[in-house]
Design a protein around this motif. Structure first.
Motif, PDB file in Angstrom:
ATOM      1  N   GLU A  39       9.691 -56.678 -50.394  1.00 50.96           N
ATOM      2  CA  GLU A  39       8.335 -57.030 -50.846  1.00 50.96           C
ATOM      3  C   GLU A  39       8.338 -57.319 -52.352  1.00 50.96           C
ATOM      4  O   GLU A  39       8.805 -56.522 -53.152  1.00 50.96           O
ATOM      5  CB  GLU A  39       7.354 -55.902 -50.536  1.00 50.96           C
ATOM      6  N   CYS A  40       7.810 -58.498 -52.699  1.00 49.13           N
ATOM      7  CA  CYS A  40       7.752 -58.927 -54.099  1.00 49.13           C
ATOM      8  C   CYS A  40       6.360 -59.438 -54.472  1.00 49.13           C
ATOM      9  O   CYS A  40       6.186 -60.059 -55.519  1.00 49.13           O
ATOM     10  CB  CYS A  40       8.792 -60.027 -54.353  1.00 49.13           C
TER      11      CYS A  40
ATOM     12  N   ASP B  12       3.901 -58.033 -55.663  1.00 48.08           N
ATOM     13  CA  ASP B  12       3.371 -57.510 -56.919  1.00 48.08           C
ATOM     14  C   ASP B  12       3.910 -58.267 -58.131  1.00 48.08           C
ATOM     15  O   ASP B  12       3.429 -58.072 -59.247  1.00 48.08           O
ATOM     16  CB  ASP B  12       3.705 -56.020 -57.052  1.00 48.08           C
ATOM     17  N   LEU B  13       4.882 -59.150 -57.919  1.00 48.21           N
ATOM     18  CA  LEU B  13       5.519 -59.868 -59.036  1.00 48.21           C
ATOM     19  C   LEU B  13       4.942 -61.263 -59.262  1.00 48.21           C
ATOM     20  O   LEU B  13       4.875 -61.731 -60.388  1.00 48.21           O
ATOM     21  CB  LEU B  13       7.023 -59.973 -58.792  1.00 48.21           C
ATOM     22  N   TRP B  14       4.598 -61.944 -58.178  1.00 46.04           N
ATOM     23  CA  TRP B  14       3.996 -63.274 -58.237  1.00 46.04           C
ATOM     24  C   TRP B  14       3.550 -63.645 -56.833  1.00 46.04           C
ATOM     25  O   TRP B  14       3.797 -62.912 -55.892  1.00 46.04           O
ATOM     26  CB  TRP B  14       4.929 -64.309 -58.879  1.00 46.04           C
ATOM     27  N   SER B  15       2.903 -64.783 -56.667  1.00 40.67           N
ATOM     28  CA  SER B  15       2.290 -65.141 -55.386  1.00 40.67           C
ATOM     29  C   SER B  15       3.304 -65.496 -54.298  1.00 40.67           C
ATOM     30  O   SER B  15       3.005 -65.376 -53.117  1.00 40.67           O
ATOM     31  CB  SER B  15       1.340 -66.332 -55.571  1.00 40.67           C
TER      32      SER B  15
ATOM     33  N   TYR C  82       6.104 -61.759 -49.412  1.00 47.08           N
ATOM     34  CA  TYR C  82       4.905 -61.665 -50.232  1.00 47.08           C
ATOM     35  C   TYR C  82       3.743 -61.292 -49.317  1.00 47.08           C
ATOM     36  O   TYR C  82       3.309 -62.118 -48.511  1.00 47.08           O
ATOM     37  CB  TYR C  82       4.658 -62.993 -50.962  1.00 47.08           C
TER      38      TYR C  82
END
Length: 189
Positions: free
Chosen positions: A176-177, A179-182, A135
């Motif tokens: 990388e995630c 953009d989906l949640w914190s 993240y």
């Protein structure tokens, strides 16, 4: 790829004020239920919930067909919980294990799907996958461990540390995630 999910919910939650396996959202939904559904929605064939502190109470919150996995030595730390999960997975025909802690109630099933999808593209076989969500470049969960890595992960586990050292030392794919949640876990009630 046959994937088993493992919810890490065995700890006492000393900083939190009690076992996070018993925590609920502001609307009363158990975090355990959210974690299991997240893994199921992401495509995990089977889900285990590692329970320890107040294990019977946490186990009562585990929705079928997911199953509670009792961790007798849970007080020894995260390593004991992860070891129990790896041992349970090893008795099945699972190719890979997706790890998520119970204290990420806002986790997105899309993060699991993204980690599964991207790692499947680079791994030689399903058992070779090794990946984790990040993240903003910061390591987080879910973590994906292919069967070929289970013995190596198990060998480095100690105390209250998980697979992080193994992942860093073995070139785990960073997905990388952000953009989906914190990606943040909840440490305080």
């Amino acid at each position: 790829m046959r994937v088993k999910g493992l919810v890490l919910a065995a700890g006492a939650g000393s900083r939190f004020g009690g076992p996070k396996g018993l925590a609920r959202t502001t609307t009363g939904e158990p975090w355990v239920l959210r974690a299991v559904r997240m893994l199921q929605d992401a495509g995990c064939d089977d889900v285990l919930v590692a329970v320890g502190a107040r294990g019977d109470e946490v186990a009562a919150l585990v929705p079928p067909p997911a199953r509670a996995l009792g961790v007798e030595d849970w007080a020894d730390g995260l390593a004991a919980t992860l070891r129990a999960g790896l041992d349970a997975a090893a008795t099945s025909d699972t190719d890979a294990l997706v790890l998520t802690p119970v204290d990420t109630p806002d986790a997105s099933p899309e993060a699991v799907r993204r980690v599964l999808d991207r790692s499947a593209r680079v791994a030689t076989t399903p058992a070779d996958v090794l990946a984790r969500a990040v993240y903003g470049g910061r390591p987080g969960h879910p973590v994906l461990l292919g069967r070929a890595h289970w013995a190596g992960v198990r060998a480095v586990l100690a105390g209250d540390t998980g697979a992080g050292r193994y992942l860093a030392g073995h070139g785990a794919l960073a997905v990388e995630c952000g953009d989906l949640w914190s990606g943040r876990d909840v440490d305080r009630a």
